[in-house]
Design an enzyme around this catalytic site. Structure first.
Site, short mmCIF file in Angstrom:
data_model
loop_
_atom_site.label_atom_id
_atom_site.label_comp_id
_atom_site.label_asym_id
_atom_site.label_seq_id
_atom_site.Cartn_x
_atom_site.Cartn_y
_atom_site.Cartn_z
N ARG A 39 0.53 -0.88 0.24
CA ARG A 39 0.02 -0.35 -0.02
C ARG A 39 0.56 1.60 -0.17
O ARG A 39 1.80 1.80 0.90
CB ARG A 39 -1.10 -0.12 1.15
N HIS A 69 -3.06 10.81 0.52
CA HIS A 69 -2.87 11.01 2.00
C HIS A 69 -2.06 12.05 3.03
O HIS A 69 -1.03 12.28 2.72
CB HIS A 69 -1.94 9.80 2.57
N ASN A 78 -6.90 9.24 3.31
CA ASN A 78 -6.38 8.38 3.87
C ASN A 78 -6.92 9.36 5.42
O ASN A 78 -6.78 10.02 5.50
CB ASN A 78 -5.00 7.96 4.06
N TYR A 101 -4.73 1.17 15.59
CA TYR A 101 -3.49 1.18 16.41
C TYR A 101 -3.79 1.43 17.98
O TYR A 101 -2.76 -0.01 18.26
CB TYR A 101 -2.65 2.81 16.47
N GLU A 152 -4.80 -0.72 7.92
CA GLU A 152 -2.80 0.18 9.09
C GLU A 152 -3.07 -0.77 10.52
O GLU A 152 -3.93 -0.77 10.57
CB GLU A 152 -2.76 1.23 8.92
#
Ligand SMILES: *[C@@H]1O[C@H](CO)[C@@H](O)[C@H](O)[C@H]1NC(C)=O
Ligand SMILES: *[C@@H]1O[C@H](CO)[C@@H](O)[C@H](O)[C@H]1NC(C)=O
Ligand SMILES: *[C@@H]1O[C@H](CO)[C@@H](O)[C@H](O)[C@H]1NC(C)=O
Ligand SMILES: *[C@@H]1O[C@H](CO)[C@@H](O)[C@H](O)[C@H]1NC(C)=O
Length: 486
Positions: A93, A138, A182, A324, A394
């Site tokens: 990616r 992004h 993003n 995350y 991610e």
């Protein structure tokens, strides 16, 4: 039917040993980067200036270093492909730099050099059997568009759609997985809270304008692909959501946690994924009341017209999730100072977000290792929206230790992957996992070491060296076992 499917599905995950948990054979493994964080070559050929270049050159003292060279992937893209190959990845990616492809920000001029750079990267990956997963935007807006108001100007959705059409027409014959924006929550909520580009301080208005315009921009790009490209190329398009999992700190905080989830995820997800579309109702009412109490004639969160609701609703082919960490949510105490949003709370909601001190810490004050969070979140999203495919775009450990023996990154990745397997067993259709990041890169400086590969930023050749996590991850990619015997 559905239950039978789930049962069959779980049978596919049979474990040979209780400590040898395997990802399904069809599960895809990848790693991620973004253009501005790795490319450098900021003034190569006819590239235009981005908001990041502008900020770093005008205010060089605010962050540590700049990204004029960064990982020099503008020159070292062959090495990047080689690293993907060493890891045995199914997917890479990366993002396209708007200013590199369209130096003015508009499609009046397409850079030959920019076009070829991404052609080379895409072709090079495909030659090695690695699928390019391409992020169209992004965080690196052309400065020319920022000068015209950037994401606060409603025309941005048209400008973005025009750019996206150029990207699709150049690369859609080879790229089958597309990500429009993003983390619009970072783009808008952090960007208008002086925490990232464009480093504006306008949380009361700018953030909400950006929020709506980002959703419309994504939807226009999605509709362009759907109408003009999908019939020929059969690819998939989605937007990348960042969602920190939120848990009530106490039983009494459940209701406010629900509202806070609407604020974090719903403000960016509900219009796209829900059956009704538009803003989450309860949140919309809450924010409209806040606006009224503060004397604004209209809600600061701009309402959607009926046409806009229809435009945005259903503009996804899968749910692209960046995850995350997890935070606890509690009501602020009377008179309590609420820190800067989003990491420490929200004044709009009167909530404080904090780490559970019993959880292992990453190298940032807000970052905890709470692997169960990803499983809970995937189940929450599936139950809230009924989404039938998820791609983790991610996930990675906030490490500031430059050491090659990055044991904590290995442990974090292993534990989170284990929870992804459990989520699949729960019946959530997660089809792939993309690690952040392929290599260390510019992250408001060079202190964060998320990379499977370390990069020596002192050496002008920017050599990349595999960390222990790269060896671990290549075993995962090759064997699909989360506990490979090294
Ligand atoms: C490009 O930027 C670098 C600084 O990063 C500078 O040294 C160089 O002269 C610039 N090149 C051109 C052609 O402007
Ligand atoms: C929070 O939302 C969930 C659904 O997501 C619901 O089942 C629950 O009752 C809500 N709790 C409160 C206290 O509002
Ligand atoms: C999961 O998603 C993939 C891709 O859309 C699809 O091919 C597969 O059938 C789905 N699996 C289940 C169990 O829904
Ligand atoms: C890496 O670090 C771990 C502890 O963090 C240690 O047990 C191990 O021996 C180290 N490996 C190498 C190759 O240094």
């Amino acid at each position: 039917m559905f239950n039978i499917a789930v049962v069959l599905f779980s049978v596919l995950l049979v474990e040979s040993r209780s400590d040898d948990i395997k990802l399904p054979s069809w599960f895809k493994i990848g790693a991620a980067t973004s253009a501005f964080q790795i490319e450098g070559g900021w003034n190569a050929s006819d590239r235009g200036e981005s908001v990041w270049d502008h900020h770093l050159h005008v205010f060089p003292e605010t962050l540590e270093g700049n990204a004029d060279v960064a990982c020099d992937s503008y020159h070292l893209w062959r090495r990047d492909i080689e690293m993907c190959q060493e890891l045995g990845l199914d997917m890479y990616r990366f993002s396209i730099s708007w200013s590199r492809l369209l130096p003015t920000g508009f499609p009046n001029h397409i850079s030959e050099d920019g076009k070829n750079y991404y052609n080379n990267l895409i072709d090079g990956l495909l030659e090695k059997g690695i699928q390019p997963v391409v992020t169209i935007y992004h965080l690196d807006l052309p400065q020319s568009l920022q000068n015209l108001g950037g994401w606060a100007n409603p025309l941005i959705s048209k400008w973005f759609a025009d750019y996206a059409r150029v990207v699709f027409s150049l690369y859609a014959d080879r790229v089958k997985t597309w990500l429009t924006l993003n983390e619009p929550i970072i783009q808008c909520d952090n960007g208008y809270n002086e925490e990232t580009v464009p480093y504006l301080n306008d949380v009361k208005i700018g953030r909400y304008l950006c929020n709506k315009h980002a959703l419309i921009a994504h939807a226009k790009a999605y509709r362009i692909y759907e109408k003009e490209f999908k019939p020929r190329f059969h690819g998939k398009v989605s937007m990348v959501q960042l969602f920190v999992w939120l848990q009530p700190a106490t039983k009494g905080d459940e209701e406010i946690t629900n509202l806070t989830r609407q604020y974090w995820e719903g403000r960016y997800g509900h219009a796209i994924y829900s059956k009704d579309g538009g803003w989450p109702k309860q949140l919309e009412r809450h924010l409209a009341r806040n606006s009224r109490l503060k004397g604004y004639p209209e809600p600061r969160l701009p309402p959607f017209s009926d046409e806009e609701v229809v435009l945005v609703k259903g503009t996804f082919d899968f749910y692209a999730l960046n995850h995350y960490t997890t935070l606890l949510v509690r009501k602020a105490r009377p008179g309590e100072e609420i820190g800067r949003w989003p990491l420490y709370g929200s004044k709009e909601l009167g909530v404080v977000l904090e780490r559970d001190p019993s959880w292992e810490k990453g190298d940032a004050d807000w970052f905890s290792v709470y692997p169960e969070g990803i499983r809970k979140q995937l189940n929450y999203l599936k139950n809230t929206y009924g989404v039938t495919e998820f791609l983790i775009t991610e996930n990675g450990f906030f490490n500031t230790d430059p050491s090659l023996n990055d044991t904590r990154t290995v442990q974090y990745t292993r534990k989170y992957l284990e929870q992804v397997v459990l989520a699949i067993q729960d019946g959530v259709n997660v089809t792939g996992y993309i690690h952040w990041s392929l290599m260390d890169n510019f992250d408001k400086g060079y202190g964060a070491k998320f990379g499977l590969y370390s990069v020596d930023f002192e050496d002008q050749n920017r050599p990349r060296t595999a960390r222990a996590s790269a060896r671990y991850y290549s075993n995962v990619a090759k064997t699909h076992s989360i506990h490979p015997e090294n």
